[in-house]
Design a protein around this motif. Structure first.
Motif, PDB file in Angstrom:
ATOM      1  N   ILE A 132      29.883  26.872  21.466  1.00  0.00           N
ATOM      2  CA  ILE A 132      31.045  26.142  21.977  1.00  0.00           C
ATOM      3  C   ILE A 132      30.657  24.717  22.360  1.00  0.00           C
ATOM      4  O   ILE A 132      31.356  23.754  22.036  1.00  0.00           O
ATOM      5  CB  ILE A 132      31.671  26.882  23.182  1.00  0.00           C
ATOM      6  N   ASN A 133      29.525  24.565  23.028  1.00  0.00           N
ATOM      7  CA  ASN A 133      29.085  23.232  23.454  1.00  0.00           C
ATOM      8  C   ASN A 133      28.813  22.304  22.280  1.00  0.00           C
ATOM      9  O   ASN A 133      29.066  21.099  22.353  1.00  0.00           O
ATOM     10  CB  ASN A 133      27.842  23.339  24.341  1.00  0.00           C
ATOM     11  N   HIS A 134      28.298  22.868  21.194  1.00  0.00           N
ATOM     12  CA  HIS A 134      28.086  22.057  19.995  1.00  0.00           C
ATOM     13  C   HIS A 134      29.428  21.536  19.482  1.00  0.00           C
ATOM     14  O   HIS A 134      29.548  20.376  19.070  1.00  0.00           O
ATOM     15  CB  HIS A 134      27.392  22.882  18.915  1.00  0.00           C
ATOM     16  N   PHE A 135      30.431  22.393  19.540  1.00  0.00           N
ATOM     17  CA  PHE A 135      31.778  22.012  19.104  1.00  0.00           C
ATOM     18  C   PHE A 135      32.401  20.977  20.049  1.00  0.00           C
ATOM     19  O   PHE A 135      33.171  20.113  19.627  1.00  0.00           O
ATOM     20  CB  PHE A 135      32.653  23.272  19.055  1.00  0.00           C
ATOM     21  N   LEU A 136      32.081  21.064  21.345  1.00  0.00           N
ATOM     22  CA  LEU A 136      32.716  20.198  22.347  1.00  0.00           C
ATOM     23  C   LEU A 136      32.171  18.773  22.372  1.00  0.00           C
ATOM     24  O   LEU A 136      32.799  17.889  22.968  1.00  0.00           O
ATOM     25  CB  LEU A 136      32.552  20.808  23.746  1.00  0.00           C
TER      26      LEU A 136
END
Length: 491
Positions: A132-136
């Motif tokens: 998720i953090n990579h996406f954010l």
């Protein structure tokens, strides 16, 4: 950047949607496991597992849309199957969605509570949060449980993120009973009685996210300015008074915060209500021109490069909508969820002929010549597609549709098949006629499997009969593009 529409979905749900996409493309709406295995690079055993999930969903909904027989999947079209209902169901049951919504609904949740509530192992939860953090990153947000509020970032960016993750899902199932949101709906219908369902839904979702944030004590503190010219539908002052009278801003601690938040909400209202040509004509004298240098530069350059003689309402259309698009790009960072807009623009750029080429050249030249516009597109990539969409509408108005006479000596069904091929071969405006419908007018081109009438002998003609010539779709595409070039007389 990963696909916004598919990011929250578990792997098996993504594959199921791909399976549905593949079978829906088949003329017979039937596809074998072997074909799916080749197209999706997954085993037959895995395909069977995924289809069991799909069939179980359909069984719960009393839908007989999909059937399996002798290693083949068949899709029946005349049922109440709704792909968006399935998308919502899959999203809600996906782990990443449950993590995001847990933090949304409980913004101070601890990591331990999160993985215990979702019945996840600590390592599995950590892996999903890392993904998720990579996406954010493009949204300048991050999940970290070292702070009181796990989702970190500027408040307006957090709301923008939630909006893009939730847009396209069933809003009623997300919000549940929400009296204040119902009051807002009533107010919006009073302001714009003929507001579209999609526009209404966009505003409601933005207002709902605001409401959840405020109840948790999170307010916009950024120096970003949400101030813009008044909408022709309602002035900002009137808007503020009416939502304040509904106590929609009651969670704001002071007047300054109320003003900041109401400006944000007013921007959401205006951005959802971009103006059509008809509205620009109707409200021409109620629209305040935008004095932004980038907007003025865009409009001036477009008139200069296109050599089109724009009427005042068309200038208003460009000026007003550009101001909203550019303001959105100046405020937010990251890609907006637009569903098939990017694919539609890609098809237009590929098949749209000279008009689409000129539009893309114009936008590219803008970026090269104007650093501010280039910067806006870099931080907000969807702006490029918004520009294309805006100019495409202008171009279509100033370049009347190509008139095509389409005939078949076989049957009306064969003619309809030809028409489908023609429509799939071009993105520039066309109108298709029979000889009778032309009523004396001369077509710009003829596509037929038999010899046209003598009176049309000088009209560009494409034969689809194998008796006359071997042909394929690529030749039809080329014929249409050449015809469009000659018709528009572009150099």
């Amino acid at each position: 950047m990963q696909n916004l529409e598919m990011f929250l979905l578990d792997k098996n749900y993504k594959s199921i949607l791909e399976i549905i996409d593949q079978v829906s493309k088949q003329p017979t709406r039937e596809i074998s496991f072997s074909e799916l295995e080749d197209k999706l690079s997954i085993t037959k055993k895995t395909i069977k597992t995924y289809l069991d999930i799909l069939l179980d969903y359909c069984d719960q909904k009393n839908l007989e849309t999909f059937t399996l027989h002798k290693g083949k999947l068949k899709m029946i079209m005349d049922t109440n199957f709704n792909i968006f209902d399935l998308y919502h169901h899959f999203t809600q049951t996906s782990i990443k969605y449950q993590i995001i919504m847990s933090i949304f609904e409980k913004p101070q949740i601890t990591f331990t509570d999160l993985y215990l509530d979702l019945a996840l192992s600590k390592s599995n939860a950590s892996l999903h949060i890392k993904q998720i953090n990579h996406f954010l990153k493009p949204y300048q947000c991050k999940i970290s449980f070292l702070q009181n509020r796990p989702l970190q970032g500027e408040e307006h960016q957090i709301r923008f993120l939630y909006y893009n993750l939730l847009w396209g899902l069933n809003l009623d199932k997300i919000t549940g009973p929400c009296p204040k949101l119902d009051q807002i709906t009533t107010l919006l219908l009073e302001i714009i009685p003929d507001i579209t369902y999609v526009t209404l839904s966009k505003i409601k979702l933005g207002f709902y996210i605001f409401q959840v944030a405020c109840k948790s004590g999170y307010f916009i503190t950024s120096e970003k300015q949400f101030i813009l010219q008044d909408s022709p539908f309602i002035t900002y002052d009137d808007f503020f008074q009416r939502i304040d009278a509904l106590d929609f801003l009651s969670d704001c601690p002071d007047l300054q915060t109320k003003q900041k938040e109401s400006r944000y909400l007013y921007f959401l209202f205006c951005r959802a209500n971009i103006l059509t040509f008809e509205e620009c004509k109707k409200y021409e004298h109620q629209v305040t021109p935008c004095n932004s240098p980038t907007v003025q530069y865009f409009v001036t350059k477009f008139q200069e490069k296109s050599r089109l003689s724009l009427e005042q309402y068309e200038i208003t259309y460009l000026n007003y909508n550009l101001s909203l698009f550019n303001k959105e790009a100046a405020i937010f960072t990251g890609r907006a969820k637009t569903f098939d807009l990017e694919e539609m623009i890609d098809r237009y750029n590929t098949n749209g002929g000279n008009i689409s080429k000129l539009i893309q050249k114009f936008i590219n030249d803008l970026c090269n010549d104007n650093g501010e516009i280039k910067k806006l597109i870099q931080k907000f990539p969807s702006l490029h597609d918004y520009y294309t969409m805006l100019l495409r509408v202008i171009a279509a108005k100033h370049h009347p549709p190509m008139k095509l006479l389409v005939q078949s000596s076989i049957s009306s069904l064969h003619r309809q098949a030809l028409i489908t091929q023609i429509i799939n071969s071009t993105s520039f405006p066309i109108v298709i006629y029979t000889s009778e419908q032309l009523n004396g007018r001369i077509p710009d081109g003829i596509i037929s499997n038999w010899i046209p009438e003598e009176k049309f002998r000088d009209i560009p003609f494409f034969s689809t009969s194998l008796f006359y010539t071997e042909w394929h779709k690529g030749e039809l595409d080329l014929f249409l593009k050449r015809l469009e070039t000659e018709l528009r007389n572009y150099k």
